[in-house]
Design a protein around this motif. Structure first.
Motif, PDB file in Angstrom:
ATOM      1  N   HIS A  35       0.816  -1.214   0.000  1.00 51.07           N
ATOM      2  CA  HIS A  35       0.000   0.000   0.000  1.00 51.07           C
ATOM      3  C   HIS A  35       0.853   1.268   0.000  1.00 51.07           C
ATOM      4  N   TYR A  36       1.839   1.348   0.873  1.00 48.67           N
ATOM      5  CA  TYR A  36       2.659   2.557   0.958  1.00 48.67           C
ATOM      6  C   TYR A  36       3.755   2.585  -0.105  1.00 48.67           C
ATOM      7  N   CYS A  37       4.471   1.487  -0.255  1.00 46.62           N
ATOM      8  CA  CYS A  37       5.658   1.497  -1.115  1.00 46.62           C
ATOM      9  C   CYS A  37       5.344   1.252  -2.589  1.00 46.62           C
ATOM     10  N   SER A  64       4.207  -3.974   3.440  1.00 43.08           N
ATOM     11  CA  SER A  64       5.494  -4.663   3.372  1.00 43.08           C
ATOM     12  C   SER A  64       6.084  -4.893   4.758  1.00 43.08           C
ATOM     13  N   GLN A  65       5.574  -4.209   5.751  1.00 43.06           N
ATOM     14  CA  GLN A  65       5.983  -4.411   7.134  1.00 43.06           C
ATOM     15  C   GLN A  65       4.754  -4.416   8.027  1.00 43.06           C
ATOM     16  N   VAL A  66       4.771  -5.265   9.027  1.00 43.95           N
ATOM     17  CA  VAL A  66       3.671  -5.328   9.987  1.00 43.95           C
ATOM     18  C   VAL A  66       3.531  -3.986  10.706  1.00 43.95           C
ATOM     19  N   SER A  67       4.649  -3.368  11.044  1.00 38.65           N
ATOM     20  CA  SER A  67       4.591  -2.081  11.741  1.00 38.65           C
ATOM     21  C   SER A  67       3.868  -1.022  10.915  1.00 38.65           C
ATOM     22  N   ASP A  68       3.979  -1.086   9.587  1.00 35.68           N
ATOM     23  CA  ASP A  68       3.264  -0.138   8.733  1.00 35.68           C
ATOM     24  C   ASP A  68       1.750  -0.329   8.826  1.00 35.68           C
ATOM     25  N   ALA A  69       1.310  -1.580   8.890  1.00 33.98           N
ATOM     26  CA  ALA A  69      -0.127  -1.854   8.995  1.00 33.98           C
ATOM     27  C   ALA A  69      -0.677  -1.387  10.337  1.00 33.98           C
ATOM     28  N   ILE A  70       0.092  -1.604  11.399  1.00 35.71           N
ATOM     29  CA  ILE A  70      -0.362  -1.166  12.722  1.00 35.71           C
ATOM     30  C   ILE A  70      -0.380   0.357  12.776  1.00 35.71           C
ATOM     31  N   ALA A  71       0.607   1.008  12.179  1.00 29.30           N
ATOM     32  CA  ALA A  71       0.606   2.473  12.107  1.00 29.30           C
ATOM     33  C   ALA A  71      -0.625   2.950  11.344  1.00 29.30           C
ATOM     34  N   TYR A  72      -0.922   2.319  10.210  1.00 28.19           N
ATOM     35  CA  TYR A  72      -2.099   2.669   9.417  1.00 28.19           C
ATOM     36  C   TYR A  72      -3.360   2.565  10.271  1.00 28.19           C
ATOM     37  N   ALA A  73      -3.471   1.483  11.044  1.00 25.32           N
ATOM     38  CA  ALA A  73      -4.662   1.270  11.875  1.00 25.32           C
ATOM     39  C   ALA A  73      -4.789   2.320  12.977  1.00 25.32           C
ATOM     40  N   ARG A  74      -3.678   2.842  13.447  1.00 23.24           N
ATOM     41  CA  ARG A  74      -3.709   3.806  14.551  1.00 23.24           C
ATOM     42  C   ARG A  74      -3.840   5.252  14.088  1.00 23.24           C
ATOM     43  N   GLY A 146      14.828  -8.549  21.884  1.00 19.15           N
ATOM     44  CA  GLY A 146      13.472  -8.010  21.871  1.00 19.15           C
ATOM     45  C   GLY A 146      12.628  -8.525  23.013  1.00 19.15           C
ATOM     46  N   THR A 147      11.405  -8.049  23.028  1.00 18.40           N
ATOM     47  CA  THR A 147      10.438  -8.347  24.073  1.00 18.40           C
ATOM     48  C   THR A 147       9.149  -8.829  23.427  1.00 18.40           C
ATOM     49  N   VAL A 148       8.504  -9.806  24.036  1.00 27.83           N
ATOM     50  CA  VAL A 148       7.232 -10.328  23.524  1.00 27.83           C
ATOM     51  C   VAL A 148       6.082  -9.550  24.167  1.00 27.83           C
ATOM     52  N   VAL A 149       5.205  -8.993  23.322  1.00 25.50           N
ATOM     53  CA  VAL A 149       4.071  -8.197  23.797  1.00 25.50           C
ATOM     54  C   VAL A 149       2.823  -8.524  22.981  1.00 25.50           C
ATOM     55  N   THR A 150       1.677  -8.099  23.499  1.00 21.83           N
ATOM     56  CA  THR A 150       0.430  -8.174  22.743  1.00 21.83           C
ATOM     57  C   THR A 150       0.295  -6.908  21.899  1.00 21.83           C
ATOM     58  N   LEU A 151      -0.659  -6.884  21.001  1.00 20.18           N
ATOM     59  CA  LEU A 151      -0.875  -5.712  20.158  1.00 20.18           C
ATOM     60  C   LEU A 151      -1.148  -4.463  20.996  1.00 20.18           C
ATOM     61  N   ASP A 152      -1.956  -4.597  22.033  1.00 16.88           N
ATOM     62  CA  ASP A 152      -2.268  -3.445  22.891  1.00 16.88           C
ATOM     63  C   ASP A 152      -1.049  -2.912  23.629  1.00 16.88           C
ATOM     64  N   GLN A 153      -0.028  -3.743  23.808  1.00 17.57           N
ATOM     65  CA  GLN A 153       1.183  -3.328  24.516  1.00 17.57           C
ATOM     66  C   GLN A 153       2.229  -2.703  23.591  1.00 17.57           C
ATOM     67  N   VAL A 154       1.996  -2.753  22.274  1.00 23.92           N
ATOM     68  CA  VAL A 154       2.942  -2.150  21.326  1.00 23.92           C
ATOM     69  C   VAL A 154       2.824  -0.632  21.457  1.00 23.92           C
ATOM     70  N   PRO A 155       3.901   0.042  21.840  1.00 25.05           N
ATOM     71  CA  PRO A 155       3.813   1.499  21.980  1.00 25.05           C
ATOM     72  C   PRO A 155       3.711   2.185  20.616  1.00 25.05           C
ATOM     73  N   ASP A 156       3.017   3.307  20.590  1.00 31.28           N
ATOM     74  CA  ASP A 156       2.863   4.047  19.335  1.00 31.28           C
ATOM     75  C   ASP A 156       4.210   4.385  18.705  1.00 31.28           C
ATOM     76  N   ASP A 157       5.201   4.721  19.525  1.00 32.81           N
ATOM     77  CA  ASP A 157       6.481   5.113  18.930  1.00 32.81           C
ATOM     78  C   ASP A 157       7.221   3.945  18.285  1.00 32.81           C
ATOM     79  N   ALA A 158       6.741   2.722  18.495  1.00 35.43           N
ATOM     80  CA  ALA A 158       7.335   1.571  17.812  1.00 35.43           C
ATOM     81  C   ALA A 158       6.811   1.431  16.384  1.00 35.43           C
ATOM     82  N   VAL A 159       5.720   2.125  16.076  1.00 37.44           N
ATOM     83  CA  VAL A 159       5.142   2.016  14.735  1.00 37.44           C
ATOM     84  C   VAL A 159       4.922   3.352  14.044  1.00 37.44           C
TER      85      VAL A 159
END
Length: 189
Positions: A35-37, A64-74, A146-159
């Protein structure tokens, strides 16, 4: 006449049910474009994601990256409601970093993510690495950090935060204010 009306309502409701939009994951193909690239996703390493939007059946947005999709969702700039987000399960038997899989999707809401690992995503930036199984996520974190987290625990600055030295927090007051506002709006719901 009353029977005809009731029959019409039943038929209309049956048609409406048939038209319900599928949110089943779609396979990656040689033609899948990010979508982005706007690049072919099978040519890039690391996990991918797809986002299904209301009113766009059968044509999810791929990332192309999971972090991009989570950023899009937020981000608030979306035109359509998100119905489902699928991410590559990097713990699936055939998944490798070079070929994360074409149909090994797991729901973004139930996946576990390794954040802060030494692995970079398809566009060379830090990546969230999704797993359906906790033990596989922990094994990956043991190997790559790294650290294992749930989606809700992913900080905004990570995406959402910029990568590299494009904009550094504190250097741009307008950017800082927008990021704070976005973080607060995400915390509320």
């Amino acid at each position: 006449m009353k029977k005809l009306f009731i029959l019409s309502l039943l038929l209309l409701s049956a048609c409406k049910e048939e038209m319900a939009q599928s949110t089943d994951p779609v396979a990656l193909t040689a033609e899948t474009i990010g979508h982005y690239c706007q690049m072919n996703l099978t040519e890039h390493p690391g996990p991918k994601a797809q986002v299904h939007l209301e009113g766009l059946p059968g044509a999810p947005l791929f990332f192309s990256q999971v972090s991009d999709a989570i950023a899009y969702a937020r981000l608030p700039e979306r035109d359509h409601k998100i119905l489902a987000i699928w991410v590559n399960d990097m713990g699936a038997p055939a998944a490798t970093w070079e070929e994360p899989g074409r149909m090994n999707w797991t729901g973004a809401e139930t996946a576990l993510y390794v954040i802060g690992s030494s692995r970079t995503g398809g566009m060379g930036a830090a990546e969230l690495v999704p797993f359906a199984d906790r033990s596989r996520a922990l094994a990956f974190a043991a190997d790559y950090g790294g650290t294992v987290v749930t989606l809700d625990q992913v900080p905004d600055d990570a995406v959402i935060a910029p990568q590299g030295d494009t904009i550094v927090a504190g250097d741009d007051p307008d950017f800082d204010a927008r990021l704070r506002a976005l973080s607060h709006s995400h915390e509320g719901g």
